[in-house]
Design an enzyme around this catalytic site. Structure first.
Site, short mmCIF file in Angstrom:
data_model
loop_
_atom_site.label_atom_id
_atom_site.label_comp_id
_atom_site.label_asym_id
_atom_site.label_seq_id
_atom_site.Cartn_x
_atom_site.Cartn_y
_atom_site.Cartn_z
N TYR A 149 0.84 -1.20 0.00
CA TYR A 149 0.00 0.00 0.00
C TYR A 149 0.87 1.25 0.00
O TYR A 149 0.70 2.16 0.81
CB TYR A 149 -0.91 0.00 1.22
CG TYR A 149 -1.93 -1.13 1.27
CD1 TYR A 149 -2.39 -1.73 0.11
CD2 TYR A 149 -2.45 -1.58 2.47
CE1 TYR A 149 -3.32 -2.75 0.14
CE2 TYR A 149 -3.38 -2.59 2.53
CZ TYR A 149 -3.81 -3.17 1.36
OH TYR A 149 -4.75 -4.18 1.40
N TRP A 166 -13.60 -12.48 -7.40
CA TRP A 166 -14.90 -12.89 -6.85
C TRP A 166 -16.01 -12.73 -7.88
O TRP A 166 -17.09 -13.28 -7.72
CB TRP A 166 -15.21 -12.15 -5.53
CG TRP A 166 -14.14 -12.42 -4.52
CD1 TRP A 166 -13.46 -11.50 -3.78
CD2 TRP A 166 -13.58 -13.71 -4.14
NE1 TRP A 166 -12.52 -12.12 -2.99
CE2 TRP A 166 -12.58 -13.47 -3.19
CE3 TRP A 166 -13.83 -15.02 -4.53
CZ2 TRP A 166 -11.82 -14.49 -2.61
CZ3 TRP A 166 -13.08 -16.05 -3.97
CH2 TRP A 166 -12.10 -15.77 -3.01
N ASP A 212 -10.74 -4.37 8.45
CA ASP A 212 -9.51 -4.19 7.66
C ASP A 212 -8.75 -2.98 8.17
O ASP A 212 -9.24 -2.23 9.03
CB ASP A 212 -9.84 -4.07 6.16
CG ASP A 212 -8.75 -4.68 5.27
OD1 ASP A 212 -7.58 -4.28 5.42
OD2 ASP A 212 -9.06 -5.55 4.44
N ASP A 238 -6.33 -3.61 13.16
CA ASP A 238 -5.22 -4.46 12.76
C ASP A 238 -5.43 -5.81 13.42
O ASP A 238 -5.44 -5.90 14.65
CB ASP A 238 -3.91 -3.81 13.24
CG ASP A 238 -2.68 -4.62 12.83
OD1 ASP A 238 -2.73 -5.86 12.90
OD2 ASP A 238 -1.67 -4.00 12.45
N PHE A 239 -5.65 -6.85 12.60
CA PHE A 239 -6.05 -8.12 13.22
C PHE A 239 -4.93 -8.79 14.02
O PHE A 239 -5.19 -9.72 14.78
CB PHE A 239 -6.73 -9.08 12.23
CG PHE A 239 -6.05 -9.35 10.92
CD1 PHE A 239 -4.72 -9.72 10.83
CD2 PHE A 239 -6.81 -9.30 9.73
CE1 PHE A 239 -4.13 -10.01 9.61
CE2 PHE A 239 -6.22 -9.59 8.50
CZ PHE A 239 -4.87 -9.94 8.43
N HIS A 257 -2.67 -17.29 3.43
CA HIS A 257 -1.60 -17.55 2.43
C HIS A 257 -0.55 -16.42 2.38
O HIS A 257 0.50 -16.60 1.78
CB HIS A 257 -2.19 -17.86 1.05
CG HIS A 257 -2.69 -16.67 0.29
ND1 HIS A 257 -2.98 -16.72 -1.06
CD2 HIS A 257 -2.96 -15.40 0.67
CE1 HIS A 257 -3.40 -15.53 -1.45
NE2 HIS A 257 -3.40 -14.72 -0.44
N GLN A 308 6.01 -12.28 -3.59
CA GLN A 308 5.27 -11.09 -3.15
C GLN A 308 5.00 -10.98 -1.66
O GLN A 308 4.64 -9.90 -1.19
CB GLN A 308 3.91 -11.08 -3.85
CG GLN A 308 3.97 -10.78 -5.31
CD GLN A 308 2.63 -10.27 -5.79
OE1 GLN A 308 2.34 -9.09 -5.70
NE2 GLN A 308 1.81 -11.17 -6.26
C1 SAM Z 1 -4.81 -10.81 0.06
S1 SAM Z 1 -5.91 -9.59 0.62
C2 SAM Z 1 -7.45 -10.50 0.69
C3 SAM Z 1 -8.64 -9.60 0.58
C4 SAM Z 1 -9.99 -10.30 0.61
N1 SAM Z 1 -10.14 -11.11 1.78
C5 SAM Z 1 -10.19 -11.11 -0.65
O1 SAM Z 1 -9.98 -12.32 -0.63
O2 SAM Z 1 -10.54 -10.51 -1.67
C6 SAM Z 1 -5.46 -9.40 2.30
C7 SAM Z 1 -6.34 -8.40 3.05
O3 SAM Z 1 -5.94 -8.40 4.41
C8 SAM Z 1 -5.85 -7.05 4.86
N2 SAM Z 1 -4.88 -6.99 5.96
C9 SAM Z 1 -3.55 -7.22 5.89
N3 SAM Z 1 -2.97 -7.09 7.09
C10 SAM Z 1 -3.97 -6.77 7.94
C11 SAM Z 1 -4.02 -6.50 9.34
N4 SAM Z 1 -2.90 -6.57 10.07
N5 SAM Z 1 -5.21 -6.22 9.90
C12 SAM Z 1 -6.34 -6.16 9.13
N6 SAM Z 1 -6.37 -6.41 7.80
C13 SAM Z 1 -5.19 -6.70 7.23
C14 SAM Z 1 -5.41 -6.30 3.63
O4 SAM Z 1 -5.66 -4.91 3.72
C15 SAM Z 1 -6.22 -6.98 2.53
O5 SAM Z 1 -7.49 -6.41 2.41
#
Ligand code: SAM
Length: 347
Positions: A149, A166, A212, A238-239, A257, A308
């Site tokens: 980002y 999707w 998110d 932040d999860f 993944h 990546q």
């Molecule tokens: C690979 S994308 C998957 C997005 C969605 N789940 C999909 O499958 O279309 C990973 C997502 O996790 C979010 N993400 C990454 N680290 C995060 C965190 N520490 N806390 C919350 N969200 C997070 C990113 O912003 C992104 O939207």
């Protein structure tokens, strides 16, 4: 088994060697707007007409269009005077036009401008065992999503990429299990909510909260939420660092993944603790076969995760192991037959 015929003409090796020529032809035609221009035109166009509309070289455009015909992305029509004109094939109209409901346009753009650049360094990635953001983009960040980002424009591009798949796989994923008993659902890392929309359309009694990072939630509100849906909400957080609000079901689609086993278990333990009793977690991931035989797409995706991210693609048994290490007992695996499979684990 290899035969004497393969020794004479190595078709497969030639196809593998030249596979990138096909990808780049598709990328260039999309980036130049070939398919959009033909879609907007009431009739097939000649190479000269297209090159004028696109501001490209006549001769080069004719070669690009010809390659697209070979790839079955364009049809040709020859006039009585011998002039060749081009139109989109049905496949191109359905999947390559930006406004199509099944569009892969944004996936192709991201593949061309980001993923392809990381793959240029695949050899180094295998030597070093780490992603190639620094070499591809000059970004030296320990935080994966900080690198991804790196500007508002990049966030929007990534979100378009995430949504794009999707369009073609969302319904199968959401219908893989009966999710109707789960009324309060959190989609962790749910991005702009493309999967959440499928979820509430199949289960209208449920509500989905997208959890998110703050900048993703802000960008979702600014760029992606056109119509308000009372069943879809956003929650900034932040999860890894923040508490997860309680819910009946947590969806983690293409989240695990991205991360190492250790970080996956850390996150799944938080999910297990916050999950209501009888609740569960739904993992949406591309699964490798247990005997390492494929699918090829997922084997390649695992290399893509290498160039990546910090993560990898995994087998169903590996996800089961991570879920069990976090406390989940009852694990069900459903293969959709498309790219993304689904695992439901109950508390
Ligand atoms: C690979 S994308 C998957 C997005 C969605 N789940 C999909 O499958 O279309 C990973 C997502 O996790 C979010 N993400 C990454 N680290 C995060 C965190 N520490 N806390 C919350 N969200 C997070 C990113 O912003 C992104 O939207």
């Amino acid at each position: 088994m290899a035969s004497a015929k393969d020794d004479l003409y190595p078709r497969k090796i030639l196809d593998y060697m030249e596979g990138f020529l096909v990808s780049k032809t598709l990328f260039a035609a999309c980036e130049l707007g070939v398919f959009e221009q033909l879609h907007a035109s009431a009739q097939p166009l000649s190479a000269v007409e297209l090159s004028r509309a696109l501001g490209t070289s006549e001769d080069a455009t004719e070669r690009l269009l010809s390659a697209c015909v070979g790839l079955e992305l364009l049809n040709t029509h020859t006039d009585t005077d011998g002039e060749v004109r081009f139109s989109n094939t049905h496949m191109s109209t359905v999947f390559l036009i930006e406004s199509s409901p099944k569009s892969l346009y944004h996936s192709i753009q991201y593949s061309s401008r980001t993923i392809y650049l990381c793959w240029h360094h695949l050899t180094d990635a295998v030597r070093e065992g780490q992603n190639q953001y620094e070499k591809a983009f000059g970004i030296n960040s320990k935080d994966l999503f900080e690198a991804l980002y790196r500007s508002d424009e990049e966030i929007v591009k990534f979100m378009h990429l995430m949504n794009s798949i999707w369009n073609i796989c969302g319904h199968d994923v959401i219908r893989a299990f009966d999710l109707s008993p789960f009324r309060s659902i959190f989609d962790l890392g749910g991005c702009s909510g493309a999967l959440a929309k499928h979820c509430v359309s199949v289960y209208p009694e449920s509500s989905v909260t997208i959890f998110d990072l703050p900048k993703v939630v802000k960008t979702s509100r600014d760029h992606f939420v056109s119509q308000r849906d009372d069943r879809i909400h956003f929650h900034e957080g932040d999860f890894f660092k923040d508490a997860l609000p309680p819910a009946d079901l947590y969806i983690l689609a293409r989240i695990l993944h991205d991360w190492t086993d250790q970080r996956c278990v850390e996150l799944l333990r938080k999910v297990y603790t916050s999950c209501t009793s009888g609740g569960g977690v739904l993992l949406v991931e591309a699964l490798l076969h247990e005997d390492n035989s494929g699918p090829l797409t997922v084997q390649l995706y695992s290399l893509n995760m290498l160039v990546q991210t910090e993560g990898r693609e995994r087998k169903g048994s590996e996800y089961s192991g991570l879920l069990k290490a976090a406390g989940f007992t009852c694990v069900h695996i459903h293969r959709t037959g498309k790219i993304y499979d689904v695992i439901l684990a109950l508390k």
